[in-house]
Design a protein around this motif. Structure first.
Motif: not given
Length: 328
Positions: A58, A60-61
């Protein structure tokens, strides 16, 4: 610390005399460092891994951990990254492989009944706690928050209910008073590798017997998000210290506000100081930063204000050494 692993033949499996451990096949569902280390154990023991099912990272991780997909590619193992492994097309792709085993190592999706029915000799999961304690999500973080002094890894059979299947192997590790979640997770990763490595020969040879969990001895815990990391300064210094180290980087960090600005507390120590009945506050004294809690005082070793990390001296140089009450 303790090590537990299986002893005699598992009910319903073929007798060991007709099994060839070197020909055991598996489909592996894996992610994160535990996935990398446990997949490495399977390969070291000669398990024929037909397919690896993992996750697409991800963006966003914070991806601070190793890649299962890269390890699989290194060994020429096919890799798929379905959003939902329980979709019929994925189930049929895996069924066609006719694996002896499923292994799940920190894979984030639940496997449903049609998938779990596929492997001839069972589906097993590695969980990051000493089951039946801390079933469910983020067990390492929860164990620290709850002030545990020990945790570990547990290999167990999978059912449709999370983390409640019979235990095959277990390895304990200590949680020291100032260990962060990253430090404990590193220990739990090694515990997973040890537990799997110790029991795998017996499991492949059909001599593994699983032990039923007493679910009354533990509880289920859900996932956590950034809002769960907001500090309640009315709690004791020990409770707040446990939260801070449980969510310390690479996790989001414990949040508060000071002078109306966002603040992250990244590292603390519990002091022997006894605070008066003053309101929770932050201050610098003799070049060291402190936080008064609902009960007790923390020494603040690392902190950020407005997204920038400051030393105690830098803070005092800008804002002085008076006490600043927390805004939340």
């Amino acid at each position: 610390m303790s090590t537990h692993h299986v002893k005699e033949g598992a009910a319903g499996f073929p007798p060991s005399s007709i099994l060839n451990p070197q020909s055991s096949t598996a489909v592996v569902f894996a992610y994160h460092n535990v996935g990398v280390r446990c997949l490495s154990v399977l390969l070291a023991h000669g398990v024929d891994v037909k397919l690896v099912v993992t996750h697409t990272d991800n963006p966003n991780e914070n991806i601070w951990f190793d890649s299962v997909a890269e390890l699989a590619a290194l060994h020429g193992i096919p890799v798929i990254t379905p959003a939902n492994p329980n979709e019929s097309v994925v189930v049929e792709q895996i069924r066609a492989l006719q694996p002896d085993f499923f292994f799940s190592f920190y894979y984030r999706e639940m496997l449903k009944a049609p998938l779990l029915a596929i492997p001839h000799r069972g589906a097993l999961n590695m969980h990051g706690s000493l089951l039946p304690k801390y079933r469910g999500r983020v067990p390492v973080n929860w164990a620290i928050i709850k002030g545990e002094t020990e945790t570990g890894s547990t290999l167990h059979y999978m059912t449709e209910k999370p983390d409640n299947g019979d235990i095959v192997a277990q390895q304990a590790v200590p949680i020291l008073p100032d260990d962060t979640a990253l430090q404990v997770f590193q220990k739990v990763t090694v515990a997973a590798e040890i537990a799997l490595n110790n029991v795998l020969p017996a499991l492949l040879a059909g001599r593994a017997r699983a032990v039923k969990q007493d679910l009354s001895l533990g509880a289920y815990f859900g996932g956590r998000n950034a809002a769960d990391g907001v500090i309640d300064w009315q709690q004791s210094a020990v409770q707040i210290h446990n939260l801070i180290r449980a969510v310390a980087p690479p996790y989001p960090g414990a949040a508060t506000q000071l002078m109306g600005r966002p603040m992250r507390i990244l590292q603390t120590l519990v002091t022997k100081c006894r605070a008066s009945k003053d309101k929770p506050a932050f201050y610098v004294k003799e070049g060291r930063a402190y936080a008064i809690c609902g009960e007790g005082v923390l020494r603040v070793l690392r902190f950020e204000l407005d997204g920038a990390e400051l030393s105690a001296e830098e803070f005092a140089g800008r804002y002085g050494v008076q006490r600043f009450e927390f805004n939340c």
